[in-house]
Design an enzyme around this catalytic site. Structure first.
Site, PDB file in Angstrom:
ATOM      1  N   TYR A 245       0.831  -1.208   0.000  1.00  0.00           N
ATOM      2  CA  TYR A 245       0.000   0.000   0.000  1.00  0.00           C
ATOM      3  C   TYR A 245       0.862   1.254   0.000  1.00  0.00           C
ATOM      4  O   TYR A 245       1.912   1.288   0.648  1.00  0.00           O
ATOM      5  CB  TYR A 245      -0.903   0.023   1.239  1.00  0.00           C
ATOM      6  CG  TYR A 245      -1.794   1.243   1.267  1.00  0.00           C
ATOM      7  CD1 TYR A 245      -2.978   1.257   0.543  1.00  0.00           C
ATOM      8  CD2 TYR A 245      -1.431   2.380   1.975  1.00  0.00           C
ATOM      9  CE1 TYR A 245      -3.786   2.382   0.528  1.00  0.00           C
ATOM     10  CE2 TYR A 245      -2.232   3.516   1.972  1.00  0.00           C
ATOM     11  CZ  TYR A 245      -3.410   3.507   1.247  1.00  0.00           C
ATOM     12  OH  TYR A 245      -4.211   4.621   1.232  1.00  0.00           O
TER      13      TYR A 245
ATOM     14  N   TRP B 273       1.229   5.633  -1.718  1.00  0.00           N
ATOM     15  CA  TRP B 273       0.925   6.605  -2.764  1.00  0.00           C
ATOM     16  C   TRP B 273       1.923   6.623  -3.911  1.00  0.00           C
ATOM     17  O   TRP B 273       1.691   7.286  -4.908  1.00  0.00           O
ATOM     18  CB  TRP B 273       0.815   7.990  -2.137  1.00  0.00           C
ATOM     19  CG  TRP B 273      -0.583   8.310  -1.735  1.00  0.00           C
ATOM     20  CD1 TRP B 273      -1.383   7.573  -0.921  1.00  0.00           C
ATOM     21  CD2 TRP B 273      -1.338   9.456  -2.138  1.00  0.00           C
ATOM     22  NE1 TRP B 273      -2.591   8.198  -0.779  1.00  0.00           N
ATOM     23  CE2 TRP B 273      -2.583   9.357  -1.512  1.00  0.00           C
ATOM     24  CE3 TRP B 273      -1.068  10.557  -2.939  1.00  0.00           C
ATOM     25  CZ2 TRP B 273      -3.580  10.317  -1.688  1.00  0.00           C
ATOM     26  CZ3 TRP B 273      -2.060  11.509  -3.100  1.00  0.00           C
ATOM     27  CH2 TRP B 273      -3.305  11.383  -2.485  1.00  0.00           C
TER      28      TRP B 273
HETATM   29  N1  LIG Z   1      -1.902   8.433  12.460  1.00  0.00           N
HETATM   30  C1  LIG Z   1      -2.288   8.497  11.189  1.00  0.00           C
HETATM   31  N2  LIG Z   1      -1.745   7.662  10.267  1.00  0.00           N
HETATM   32  C2  LIG Z   1      -2.126   7.736   8.989  1.00  0.00           C
HETATM   33  C3  LIG Z   1      -3.095   8.679   8.572  1.00  0.00           C
HETATM   34  C4  LIG Z   1      -3.654   9.544   9.550  1.00  0.00           C
HETATM   35  O1  LIG Z   1      -4.515  10.388   9.258  1.00  0.00           O
HETATM   36  N3  LIG Z   1      -3.214   9.430  10.838  1.00  0.00           N
HETATM   37  N4  LIG Z   1      -3.461   8.748   7.251  1.00  0.00           N
HETATM   38  C5  LIG Z   1      -3.338   7.524   6.474  1.00  0.00           C
HETATM   39  C6  LIG Z   1      -3.544   7.763   5.042  1.00  0.00           C
HETATM   40  S1  LIG Z   1      -5.012   8.517   4.629  1.00  0.00           S
HETATM   41  C7  LIG Z   1      -2.679   7.358   4.090  1.00  0.00           C
HETATM   42  S2  LIG Z   1      -3.143   7.467   2.448  1.00  0.00           S
HETATM   43  C8  LIG Z   1      -1.383   6.757   4.430  1.00  0.00           C
HETATM   44  C9  LIG Z   1      -0.255   7.196   3.479  1.00  0.00           C
HETATM   45  O2  LIG Z   1       0.808   6.324   3.559  1.00  0.00           O
HETATM   46  P1  LIG Z   1       1.817   6.102   2.334  1.00  0.00           P
HETATM   47  O3  LIG Z   1       1.121   6.321   1.047  1.00  0.00           O
HETATM   48  O4  LIG Z   1       2.471   4.801   2.546  1.00  0.00           O
HETATM   49  O5  LIG Z   1       2.851   7.286   2.587  1.00  0.00           O
HETATM   50  P2  LIG Z   1       3.913   7.953   1.626  1.00  0.00           P
HETATM   51  O6  LIG Z   1       4.850   8.690   2.515  1.00  0.00           O
HETATM   52  O7  LIG Z   1       3.223   8.746   0.576  1.00  0.00           O
HETATM   53  O8  LIG Z   1       4.674   6.713   0.998  1.00  0.00           O
HETATM   54  C10 LIG Z   1       5.043   6.630  -0.335  1.00  0.00           C
HETATM   55  C11 LIG Z   1       6.430   6.019  -0.416  1.00  0.00           C
HETATM   56  O9  LIG Z   1       6.734   5.772  -1.783  1.00  0.00           O
HETATM   57  C12 LIG Z   1       8.071   6.207  -2.055  1.00  0.00           C
HETATM   58  N5  LIG Z   1       8.139   6.510  -3.493  1.00  0.00           N
HETATM   59  C13 LIG Z   1       7.770   7.616  -4.151  1.00  0.00           C
HETATM   60  N6  LIG Z   1       7.963   7.489  -5.465  1.00  0.00           N
HETATM   61  C14 LIG Z   1       8.467   6.258  -5.667  1.00  0.00           C
HETATM   62  C15 LIG Z   1       8.864   5.528  -6.820  1.00  0.00           C
HETATM   63  O10 LIG Z   1       8.780   5.978  -7.948  1.00  0.00           O
HETATM   64  N7  LIG Z   1       9.334   4.259  -6.631  1.00  0.00           N
HETATM   65  C16 LIG Z   1       9.427   3.700  -5.403  1.00  0.00           C
HETATM   66  N8  LIG Z   1       9.881   2.454  -5.307  1.00  0.00           N
HETATM   67  N9  LIG Z   1       9.068   4.375  -4.288  1.00  0.00           N
HETATM   68  C17 LIG Z   1       8.586   5.623  -4.422  1.00  0.00           C
HETATM   69  C18 LIG Z   1       8.260   7.397  -1.143  1.00  0.00           C
HETATM   70  O11 LIG Z   1       9.638   7.655  -0.947  1.00  0.00           O
HETATM   71  C19 LIG Z   1       7.521   6.953   0.112  1.00  0.00           C
HETATM   72  O12 LIG Z   1       8.359   6.235   0.979  1.00  0.00           O
HETATM   73  O13 LIG Z   1      -1.039   7.093   5.785  1.00  0.00           O
HETATM   74  C20 LIG Z   1      -2.059   6.726   6.713  1.00  0.00           C
HETATM   75  N10 LIG Z   1      -1.571   6.895   8.061  1.00  0.00           N
HETATM   76  N1  LIG Z   2      -0.774  18.551   2.369  1.00  0.00           N
HETATM   77  C1  LIG Z   2      -1.279  17.313   2.373  1.00  0.00           C
HETATM   78  N2  LIG Z   2      -2.479  17.071   1.803  1.00  0.00           N
HETATM   79  C2  LIG Z   2      -2.999  15.829   1.839  1.00  0.00           C
HETATM   80  C3  LIG Z   2      -2.300  14.733   2.410  1.00  0.00           C
HETATM   81  C4  LIG Z   2      -1.027  15.023   3.002  1.00  0.00           C
HETATM   82  O1  LIG Z   2      -0.355  14.123   3.530  1.00  0.00           O
HETATM   83  N3  LIG Z   2      -0.563  16.307   2.972  1.00  0.00           N
HETATM   84  N4  LIG Z   2      -2.832  13.472   2.388  1.00  0.00           N
HETATM   85  C5  LIG Z   2      -3.900  13.191   1.425  1.00  0.00           C
HETATM   86  C6  LIG Z   2      -4.620  11.973   1.791  1.00  0.00           C
HETATM   87  S1  LIG Z   2      -3.879  10.473   1.454  1.00  0.00           S
HETATM   88  C7  LIG Z   2      -5.846  11.968   2.330  1.00  0.00           C
HETATM   89  S2  LIG Z   2      -6.637  10.495   2.666  1.00  0.00           S
HETATM   90  C8  LIG Z   2      -6.538  13.228   2.631  1.00  0.00           C
HETATM   91  C9  LIG Z   2      -7.158  13.166   4.032  1.00  0.00           C
HETATM   92  O2  LIG Z   2      -8.038  14.189   4.224  1.00  0.00           O
HETATM   93  P1  LIG Z   2      -8.742  14.381   5.651  1.00  0.00           P
HETATM   94  O3  LIG Z   2      -9.178  13.075   6.171  1.00  0.00           O
HETATM   95  O4  LIG Z   2      -9.728  15.442   5.507  1.00  0.00           O
HETATM   96  O5  LIG Z   2      -7.488  14.903   6.465  1.00  0.00           O
HETATM   97  P2  LIG Z   2      -7.027  15.090   7.952  1.00  0.00           P
HETATM   98  O6  LIG Z   2      -6.067  16.229   7.891  1.00  0.00           O
HETATM   99  O7  LIG Z   2      -6.533  13.828   8.503  1.00  0.00           O
HETATM  100  O8  LIG Z   2      -8.307  15.493   8.774  1.00  0.00           O
HETATM  101  C10 LIG Z   2      -8.996  16.719   8.581  1.00  0.00           C
HETATM  102  C11 LIG Z   2      -9.426  17.268   9.907  1.00  0.00           C
HETATM  103  O9  LIG Z   2     -10.393  16.431  10.516  1.00  0.00           O
HETATM  104  C12 LIG Z   2     -10.447  16.779  11.883  1.00  0.00           C
HETATM  105  N5  LIG Z   2     -10.891  15.621  12.650  1.00  0.00           N
HETATM  106  C13 LIG Z   2     -10.181  14.527  12.991  1.00  0.00           C
HETATM  107  N6  LIG Z   2     -10.941  13.673  13.709  1.00  0.00           N
HETATM  108  C14 LIG Z   2     -12.151  14.246  13.816  1.00  0.00           C
HETATM  109  C15 LIG Z   2     -13.384  13.856  14.437  1.00  0.00           C
HETATM  110  O10 LIG Z   2     -13.519  12.813  15.046  1.00  0.00           O
HETATM  111  N7  LIG Z   2     -14.424  14.718  14.302  1.00  0.00           N
HETATM  112  C16 LIG Z   2     -14.332  15.901  13.626  1.00  0.00           C
HETATM  113  N8  LIG Z   2     -15.430  16.644  13.520  1.00  0.00           N
HETATM  114  N9  LIG Z   2     -13.187  16.291  13.066  1.00  0.00           N
HETATM  115  C17 LIG Z   2     -12.124  15.476  13.143  1.00  0.00           C
HETATM  116  C18 LIG Z   2      -9.051  17.212  12.277  1.00  0.00           C
HETATM  117  O11 LIG Z   2      -9.099  18.431  13.003  1.00  0.00           O
HETATM  118  C19 LIG Z   2      -8.331  17.322  10.954  1.00  0.00           C
HETATM  119  O12 LIG Z   2      -7.552  18.486  10.824  1.00  0.00           O
HETATM  120  O13 LIG Z   2      -5.644  14.332   2.572  1.00  0.00           O
HETATM  121  C20 LIG Z   2      -4.894  14.339   1.364  1.00  0.00           C
HETATM  122  N10 LIG Z   2      -4.239  15.621   1.275  1.00  0.00           N
HETATM  123 MO   LIG Z   3      -5.128   8.798   2.338  1.00  0.00          MO
END
Ligand SMILES: Nc1nc2c(c(=O)[nH]1)N[C@H]1C(S)=C(S)[C@@H](COP(=O)(O)OP(=O)(O)OC[C@H]3O[C@@H](n4cnc5c(=O)[nH]c(N)nc54)[C@H](O)[C@@H]3O)O[C@H]1N2
Ligand SMILES: Nc1nc2c(c(=O)[nH]1)N[C@H]1C(S)=C(S)[C@@H](COP(=O)(O)OP(=O)(O)OC[C@H]3O[C@@H](n4cnc5c(=O)[nH]c(N)nc54)[C@H](O)[C@@H]3O)O[C@H]1N2
Ligand SMILES: [Mo]
Length: 778
Positions: free
Chosen positions: A116, A118
């Protein structure tokens, strides 16, 4: 658009935007926002200073213990050991040999290839797709389902609205909201910082403009959530600072008020929904003796009952859009908030009207709330996976720790396989997973962990074999996203650093070694694949009346933008206008406020209608040692862990550690000052951070962004799991519920104290010890 300015630099695309790349003497010197982007993201700059340098992986690496003793359990060494540099032929021999050993001894099911993450933008060099295509050509792998982003909604919404993705991507657009919406009630806010990103690439950033223009036109925003800054300050939102995790209680309180005060739209409920009659006894307390009144909700949300009633009436009076942030799904019982919000929206009867109804995660990405026509781009064919074993993506540590045990998921009972080999390309579980110390223990179990990475992050450090990947600036590709109207030719801006190779070249070499070269490559090189993928895209586009130029013309210009839709985008409009002709894909064709299918699974936490379960961990129940609710949301200056080592991300660290936001009251109680070195702790682990005192967070809540590279201290430091501030050492590794088994990171109680222990420097940005192969023979 400023057409007078000459356009210089090759084009590139990333999840955070499109840029012109400036180079000198073969090295990249700057990234400049795309000339058509009115609001380019500064995140792109973060790559410039780290393309080269000590954290770049330039040669294949093998963990010393693995090289010396061969595959087997790592007993704590994975993540601590030194590495040995090897040549490419040696690395290919080791990896292909190990893949062959595992598949012939244990079957392909013993290979975990869920991988998994991005990755990076670009349809061809998408690391995860490359890996899956490769593993499928050699017999398949145990895979994963759903995402970390919104697993709970991916599983639940098909039962309620018939589909998930079209509902998310089809959000009513800002231009409509600006004209017609009067009240925008945002659960989790409208985090414009997250709108910097769309998976697959962004041509034009529109979120900030969308919010500001709507606010300028009189739209009233209501920010329901723990963080004031979740809505842009200029939008002047009213703030309902509820306890995180209590949204379902608030929504039920609103539903109850609407019913009691005769404000529910009975005609809408009758025509467009089923199951309201099965939900109502629960709402009114007939089934459990507890009416879900505004008073009941007040006791759980930290809001006053009067303010809940007032908000309910206002929502019924005005053209109201409800937005539910994706974060609401990433919590204990994250299946329920969306269902409850849909129920309220149905009672308001505005679904399908211009500016009213519901939207899922406005500004979670740039695409959500934009009005565009995506281009149905071709993607790398992944082939077929003969292995039928899977896990819900966030159950990875469980899988590794509990082979042979069963788990429940979406009405099924499945068994965890015994994994011998983990193969990852394009994701970072040491970023994304919860309870990282537990993951680290689980990670020791397989015989072998193989990772493709370009930089020495925690994922690379925890591998046995690291194959150095080229970055997206070092290869040609085509960026497109069903969530963006642009097609971008990503032109190679420089040669790959060191001996790094594209993921495709790496898998090509492995495929040769395993005798499946032709099946994997189809005898195409990069340009052969790009031509083929483009031709397929062009064919598909033609079928949707989009006229793409020939490939050479596209490459020469660098980009193509699809025309804007003629119609404004209004979610569920067709269904509202003609439900008989455009039924939802639910069994009844209607919105299912009660789902027979879900009820039949017999999960008491998920009885088939919107249901309040008290979260295991939340600020509403803080007896004991852990009295603060941790919000670990998305970082504003990077995407997840990517580019955390770059200057743009490091600028926001304080004393080299991640800042944690704490309310003045909570800080005072603990004698914490602004800038204090603090220790956050939970039953799972502890990390160091720098305190920032702010009334942007409500009392009782701490905010610590995700993304700081996991930095476990050397062995023997018992009271710390991370020196740098990665919140996932604190979070719980539990599924949302048996329905979706999604991640539940947001349900997390912690506490915080001034740290007086020995100050250990952050080592996240220090590469591991690397030896030359010859060194190890002595
Ligand atoms: N506590 C907490 N944890 C969370 C979340 C949260 O809200 N709270 N959010 C969750 C969510 S929504 C998501 S989507 C995940 C995201 O988790 P990930 O998608 O696993 O996070 P990234 O850091 O984007 O990891 C992408 C990796 O791919 C590598 N990469 C980039 N380009 C290439 C390439 O061309 N080739 C190869 N081989 N590698 C490459 C980058 O260096 C990086 O290490 O995290 C989750 N974790
Ligand atoms: N710059 C930047 N942009 C991103 C990403 C990133 O890593 N960096 N990640 C991307 C990815 S993979 C995803 S999935 C999206 C995620 O998008 P979201 O899920 O919208 O992102 P978060 O920043 O985790 O959460 C948004 C807000 O929800 C509020 N929140 C958390 N828990 C609760 C709750 O229980 N109740 C309420 N009412 N509010 C709550 C928090 O205050 C938080 O700031 O963002 C994407 N966009
Ligand atoms: Mo995500």
């Amino acid at each position: 658009m400023n057409s007078a300015r000459p356009v210089k630099g090759t084009l590139t695309s990333s999840h955070w935007g499109t840029y012109r790349v400036h180079s000198r003497n073969g090295a990249v010197t700057a990234l400049e926002g795309f000339e058509l982007d009115p609001d380019p993201s500064p995140i792109g700059q973060g790559i410039v200073d780290v393309l080269e340098g000590p954290l770049r992986i330039t040669r294949p690496m093998v963990r010393k213990g693995w090289l010396e003793h061969g595959p087997g359990r790592a007993d704590g060494l994975r993540g601590r050991d030194e590495f040995v540099e090897v040549s490419w032929p040696r690395a290919i021999e080791l990896v292909s040999g190990e893949l062959d050993r595992v598949r012939s001894q244990y079957g392909n099911e013993a290979i975990y290839g869920g991988s998994y993450g991005w990755s990076s933008a670009g349809r061809f060099h998408h690391a995860q797709s490359q890996l899956k295509r490769f593993l499928n050509t050699i017999g398949g792998f145990t895979y994963s389902v759903n995402t970390y982003s919104y697993a709970a909604a991916e599983v639940t919404l098909p039962y309620v609205l018939g589909d998930f993705y079209s509902m998310v991507n089809g959000a009513t657009s800002w231009d409509v909201l600006k004209e017609h919406c009067e009240l925008f009630v945002a659960f989790g806010g409208v985090p414009v910082r997250n709108g910097q990103v769309t998976n697959g690439g962004v041509g034009r950033h529109v979120q900030k403009q969308g919010v500001l223009e709507a606010a300028g036109n009189g739209l009233q925003f209501v920010n329901v959530g723990p963080l004031r800054s979740d809505v842009l300050e200029e939008a002047g939102a009213q703030w309902y600072p509820i306890y995180p995790g209590s949204d379902v209680a608030l929504l039920l309180g609103i539903a109850h008020t609407l019913h009691e005060e005769g404000l529910a739209d009975q005609a809408f409920l009758a025509r467009y929904t089923t199951g309201f009659d099965r939900f109502l006894p629960y709402l009114l307390g007939a089934s459990d003796g507890e009416p879900k009144s505004a008073d009941w909700a007040a006791a759980r949300t930290g809001l006053s009952a009067d303010s809940i009633r007032e908000l309910s009436r206002e929502m019924a009076r005005k053209r109201t859009m409800i937005s539910v942030s994706w974060s609401l799904t990433r919590q204990d019982n994250g299946e329920q908030p969306y269902w409850a919000a849909i129920a309220v929206a149905a009672m308001l009867g505005q679904l399908g009207t211009p500016g009213g109804g519901i939207g899922f995660g406005y500004s979670a990405m740039n695409a959500i709330g934009a009005n565009y026509r995506g281009i149905p781009g071709a993607s790398l064919p992944q082939g077929n996976n003969p292995v039928k074993r899977f896990i819900p993506v966030a159950r990875i540590a469980d899988m590794l720790l509990k082979p042979g045990e069963t788990f429940e998921y979406n009405g099924l009972t499945e068994t965890y396989p015994e994994i011998r080999l983990v193969y990852w390309a394009g994701g970072n579980p040491f970023h994304h997973h919860q309870d990282l110390d537990r993951l680290r223990r689980a990670w020791q179990k397989p015989d072998t962990v193989i990772v493709h990475e370009w930089c020495w992050n925690a994922q690379a450090k925890h591998a046995d074999i690291v194959l150095p990947a080229a970055t997206s600036l070092e290869r040609n590709d085509i960026a497109s996203s069903s969530r963006d109207p642009f097609l971008i030719f990503m032109e190679k801006a420089r040669e790959p650093v060191g001996e790094s190779l594209t993921d495709y070249e790496i898998f090509g070499r492995l495929a040769s070694a395993l005798g499946v070269q032709e099946a994997f490559t189809k005898n195409r090189d990069e340009s052969g694949w790009l031509q083929a993928l483009y031709d397929e895209t062009r064919e598909k586009a033609k079928a949707s009346n989009i006229d793409l130029p020939a490939f050479t013309e596209f490459v020469a210009r660098g980009w193509f933008e699809n025309s804007a839709p003629e119609e404004p985008q209004i979610l569920l409009k067709r269904f509202r206008d003609d439900p008989a002709r455009y039924p939802l894909k639910t069994p009844s064709g209607k919105i299912e406020l009660y789902s027979e299918q879900v009820a039949a699974f017999g999960y008491e936490e998920c009885p088939g209608f919107p249901f309040w379960n008290e979260p295991t961990e939340w600020a509403g129940r803080t007896a004991g040692e852990y009295r603060l609710h941790l919000i670990s949301n998305q970082p504003k200056n990077k995407l997840h862990s990517q580019l955390d080592h770059g200057a743009h991300s490091r600028e926001l660290k304080i004393n080299g550690r991640e800042p944690v936001l704490i309310h003045p009251q909570d800080a005072e109680e603990r004698a914490i000052n602004d800038g204090s070195l603090v220790r956050l702790f939970s039953p799972r682990g502890a990390c160091l951070c720098t305190a920032v005192i702010s009334d942007e967070v409500r009392p009782g809540v701490l905010q610590l962004s995700t993304g700081a590279w996991y930095d476990p201290p050397a062995e023997g430091v018992a009271d710390l799991s991370c020196l740098h501030g990665n919140p996932n050492v604190l979070t719980r590794d539990e599924g949302t519920s048996r329905l979706a088994q999604g991640p539940s990171a947001m349900s997390c109680l912690v506490d915080i104290e001034v740290y007086n222990g020995p100050v250990m420097p952050v080592r996240a940005f220090v590469p591991p010890v690397v030896r030359e192969e010859a060194d190890t023979s002595g």
